[in-house]
Design an enzyme around this catalytic site. Structure first.
Site, PDB file in Angstrom:
ATOM      1  N   CYS A  78      26.014 -12.352 -13.576  1.00 24.01           N
ATOM      2  CA  CYS A  78      26.605 -12.879 -12.675  1.00 24.01           C
ATOM      3  C   CYS A  78      25.105 -13.163 -11.568  1.00 24.01           C
ATOM      4  CB  CYS A  78      27.601 -13.039 -11.879  1.00 24.01           C
ATOM      5  SG  CYS A  78      27.408 -11.402 -10.612  1.00 24.01           S
ATOM      6  N   CYS A 126      30.100  -2.497 -10.143  1.00 27.29           N
ATOM      7  CA  CYS A 126      30.941  -4.151  -9.542  1.00 27.29           C
ATOM      8  C   CYS A 126      32.073  -3.025  -9.528  1.00 27.29           C
ATOM      9  CB  CYS A 126      31.058  -5.767 -10.186  1.00 27.29           C
ATOM     10  SG  CYS A 126      31.354  -6.702  -9.147  1.00 27.29           S
TER      11      CYS A 126
END
Length: 378
Positions: A214, A117
């Site tokens: 997440c 990410c």
């Protein structure tokens, strides 16, 4: 006319003439970065990325990027009086991070999606957005340090070893490092960060730290993979190193290298650990602890941050970190190409897993020399 002295972000102009985009997750760390810079007079622009479907499944404590986090980031911006934008990066995030996460588990690896990410979304697309906004730099709330060296900016561990995030940022390139700033890296403890948040009256001063990936509700990554890749949890055999069947498993994706608990094969004498995963045969291979011992670690996709090229030496003496929770250990890098090498650990490590990162540290120093991805071990 005399040149203007460098401001705290390293630019020869006043803070008011220095635009900085702050990547705001809605947590206390990035909120403090934005608040401190705004209080110092910088032209701050807050940006929060919507990375995933922020429905009820993710509206919980302990996960970053959830719906409440966008709300919290906006409240911080309102408190400190700077603009805040939310960018929809769901498609990018799915393609660059989530799909590879699922495929890695299917291949028997144990991925680290937070690194991808940072590498493919935050420090690539968001960084480009910051440049498009005419920002002089982009700041984040990561606990890592950027220091100027003889050959340019260097990546260093955070002052607080307990909060250091260098393992997750090894793939930061030289070009990215030139543009990035990490204002929290020098702080001695998280308590200092929370004290700064309280001083600025930020609504997130006591907000719990994020813990989970997440897009993985409640840490149940197997359920996410099954949803993305139907059939991923097909059952198979648990076998020993000789191929003897010891039991059955509920899907290779439920197991990781070094795992001992939850195998369902008790009563066999000495403890057994997962030493290898064979997705093609749908087998979980187990063995004694000594079978986990690894000295030679092939590493690829290397991001090298040393002053001289990786291939300029036959060997590099470094400290290598093969998991985020472990201390760096003495190692030797033997380059194969600019992006691939064989890493020899001076003392064998247990549970070296494909899909994890191998991060290189300068011995006796805080500097990070980069790292790469472990793709198999022996």
């Amino acid at each position: 006319m005399l040149d203007h002295p460098l401001n705290s972000l390293g630019f020869a102009k006043p803070p008011s003439a220095t635009r900085v985009v702050v990547a705001m997750s809605g947590g206390v760390d990035s909120s403090v970065v934005a608040a401190e810079l705004a209080a110092d007079g910088y032209d701050v622009v807050g940006v929060t990325l919507q990375l995933y479907d922020h429905g009820a499944a993710l509206a919980k404590k302990g996960a970053c990027c959830a719906g409440r986090d966008i709300h919290d980031a906006r409240r911080v911006a309102e408190t400190m009086g700077f603009p805040h934008y939310v960018l929809d990066y769901e498609n990018t995030f799915r393609e660059a991070v989530i799909d590879e996460f699922a495929d890695a588990y299917l291949a028997g690896a144990t991925p680290v999606p937070c690194i991808r990410c940072n590498e493919r979304v935050k420090f690539k697309d968001l960084l480009q957005t910051a440049k498009d906004l005419d920002a002089d730099c982009m700041a984040t709330g990561h606990y890592i340090q950027r220091k100027m060296g003889a050959a340019g900016p260097e990546l260093h561990c955070a002052a607080d070893a307990a909060r250091d995030q260098s393992y997750f940022l090894f793939s930061t390139t030289r070009e990215q490092l030139d543009y990035l700033r990490f204002p929290l890296g020098h702080l001695a403890s998280k308590a200092e960060t929370r004290a700064l948040a309280a001083r600025h009256g930020l609504p997130v001063a006591d907000k719990p730290d994020s813990q989970d990936i997440c897009f993985v509700p409640n840490g149940n990554y197997a359920a996410v993979i099954e949803k993305l890749r139907p059939g991923a949890a097909d059952p198979g055999e648990i076998v020993d190193l000789a191929g003897n069947v010891l039991g059955a498993h509920r899907g290779v994706i439920h197991y990781t290298i070094g795992q001992r608990r939850g195998l369902g094969i008790g009563g066999l004498g000495d403890p057994l650990f997962v030493v290898r995963l064979d997705p093609e045969r749908r087998q979980v291979i187990v063995g004694p602890r000594e079978a986990l011992s690894t000295r030679i670690v092939p590493v690829r996709e290397i991001n090298w941050l040393g002053d001289a090229p990786l291939t300029s030496q036959a060997e590099w003496q470094v400290m290598a970190k093969v998991r985020s929770t472990r201390a760096p250990r003495e190692a030797v890098i033997r380059p194969i190409s600019d992006t691939e090498a064989e890493v020899e650990l001076i003392a064998p490590e247990d549970g070296v897993s494909p899909g994890q990162a191998c991060v290189f540290h300068v011995p006796g120093d805080s500097r990070i020399l980069g790292g790469g991805w472990i793709w198999r071990g022996r």
